[in-house]
Design a protein around this motif. Sequence first.
Motif, PDB file in Angstrom:
ATOM      1  N   ALA A   5     -12.309  34.095  58.413  1.00 18.53           N
ATOM      2  CA  ALA A   5     -13.350  35.082  57.478  1.00 18.53           C
ATOM      3  C   ALA A   5     -14.596  34.993  57.746  1.00 18.53           C
ATOM      4  CB  ALA A   5     -12.858  34.875  55.970  1.00 18.53           C
ATOM      5  N   ILE A   6     -15.313  33.777  58.100  1.00 24.53           N
ATOM      6  CA  ILE A   6     -16.433  33.647  58.529  1.00 24.53           C
ATOM      7  C   ILE A   6     -17.237  34.803  59.370  1.00 24.53           C
ATOM      8  CG2 ILE A   6     -16.335  32.019  60.451  1.00 24.53           C
ATOM      9  CD1 ILE A   6     -18.771  31.586  57.386  1.00 24.53           C
ATOM     10  N   ARG A   7     -16.343  35.199  60.204  1.00 23.30           N
ATOM     11  CA  ARG A   7     -16.886  36.264  61.121  1.00 23.30           C
ATOM     12  C   ARG A   7     -17.201  37.657  60.194  1.00 23.30           C
ATOM     13  NH1 ARG A   7     -17.477  34.551  66.056  1.00 23.30           N
ATOM     14  NH2 ARG A   7     -16.088  33.105  66.824  1.00 23.30           N
ATOM     15  N   PHE A   8     -16.719  38.037  59.196  1.00 27.76           N
ATOM     16  CA  PHE A   8     -16.953  38.983  58.611  1.00 27.76           C
ATOM     17  C   PHE A   8     -18.292  38.976  58.073  1.00 27.76           C
ATOM     18  CE2 PHE A   8     -17.517  40.868  54.118  1.00 27.76           C
ATOM     19  CZ  PHE A   8     -17.060  42.234  54.561  1.00 27.76           C
ATOM     20  N   LEU A  57     -18.973  27.672  60.089  1.00 22.85           N
ATOM     21  CA  LEU A  57     -20.210  28.276  61.186  1.00 22.85           C
ATOM     22  C   LEU A  57     -19.978  27.662  62.399  1.00 22.85           C
ATOM     23  CD1 LEU A  57     -22.959  28.850  58.831  1.00 22.85           C
ATOM     24  CD2 LEU A  57     -21.815  30.399  59.832  1.00 22.85           C
ATOM     25  N   ARG A  58     -19.871  26.224  62.312  1.00 25.07           N
ATOM     26  CA  ARG A  58     -19.885  25.163  63.442  1.00 25.07           C
ATOM     27  C   ARG A  58     -18.483  25.489  64.251  1.00 25.07           C
ATOM     28  NH1 ARG A  58     -21.998  21.478  59.751  1.00 25.07           N
ATOM     29  NH2 ARG A  58     -19.938  20.387  59.627  1.00 25.07           N
ATOM     30  N   GLU A  84     -24.394  30.762  64.365  1.00 25.26           N
ATOM     31  CA  GLU A  84     -25.829  30.161  63.583  1.00 25.26           C
ATOM     32  C   GLU A  84     -25.933  30.821  62.582  1.00 25.26           C
ATOM     33  OE1 GLU A  84     -27.372  27.610  64.903  1.00 25.26           O
ATOM     34  OE2 GLU A  84     -26.020  27.544  66.708  1.00 25.26           O
ATOM     35  N   ALA A  85     -26.617  30.309  61.655  1.00 22.50           N
ATOM     36  CA  ALA A  85     -26.981  30.814  60.417  1.00 22.50           C
ATOM     37  C   ALA A  85     -27.852  32.041  60.494  1.00 22.50           C
ATOM     38  CB  ALA A  85     -27.541  29.785  59.455  1.00 22.50           C
ATOM     39  N   VAL A 103     -25.762  29.426  53.083  1.00 21.38           N
ATOM     40  CA  VAL A 103     -25.083  28.331  53.947  1.00 21.38           C
ATOM     41  C   VAL A 103     -24.667  26.966  52.724  1.00 21.38           C
ATOM     42  CG1 VAL A 103     -24.594  26.832  55.920  1.00 21.38           C
ATOM     43  CG2 VAL A 103     -25.762  29.434  56.017  1.00 21.38           C
ATOM     44  N   SER A 104     -23.665  26.801  52.682  1.00 15.80           N
ATOM     45  CA  SER A 104     -23.353  25.667  51.813  1.00 15.80           C
ATOM     46  C   SER A 104     -21.969  25.039  52.112  1.00 15.80           C
ATOM     47  CB  SER A 104     -23.620  26.034  50.310  1.00 15.80           C
ATOM     48  OG  SER A 104     -23.490  24.667  49.589  1.00 15.80           O
ATOM     49  N   GLY A 105     -21.311  24.198  51.368  1.00 14.09           N
ATOM     50  CA  GLY A 105     -20.147  23.534  51.755  1.00 14.09           C
ATOM     51  C   GLY A 105     -19.153  23.517  50.306  1.00 14.09           C
TER      52      GLY A 105
END
Length: 138
Positions: free
Chosen positions: A46-49, A102-103, A108-109, A120-122
């Motif tokens: 989902a990060i690609r969204f 992301l990694r 990249e942010a 960007v967080s965990g």
Amino acid sequence: MAKADRRPMTLLMMSADAERVHMALMVGATASAMGRPVTFFFSKAAIRFLTPDGWQAMKTSTGHPAPSMDAALEAKGVADSGVLMDGLAALDVRFVACETALREHDIEAVELIQRPAVEVSGLADVIEKGAGGDWLTF
């Protein structure tokens, strides 16, 4: 009228399925409009969204491109992803990109969308801030 529920709602976004992402956007927009603090945590596929062309690359569970799904929704008077994202940007909704995802996906942010703003967080941060609230996974 009953007092609004102020418990936080955290939406864990893992799937790149356009229908799941769209449903999560609807849930988040509705909960935020009702006064609930909402956090979207984008991880895994989902990060690609959160990239400028991310939605255009997504597909529904039946293989239709996400933009085609949006066009069909708009034709029926249903809020599409663009309308929902505009609404979420206007509401006090938190968008968080998982630093590990992301990694994992070589993003990249600086490549992330600007509206709504994305942090960007965990996972630890998201778990802490979502304590005592509702959690949904998409």
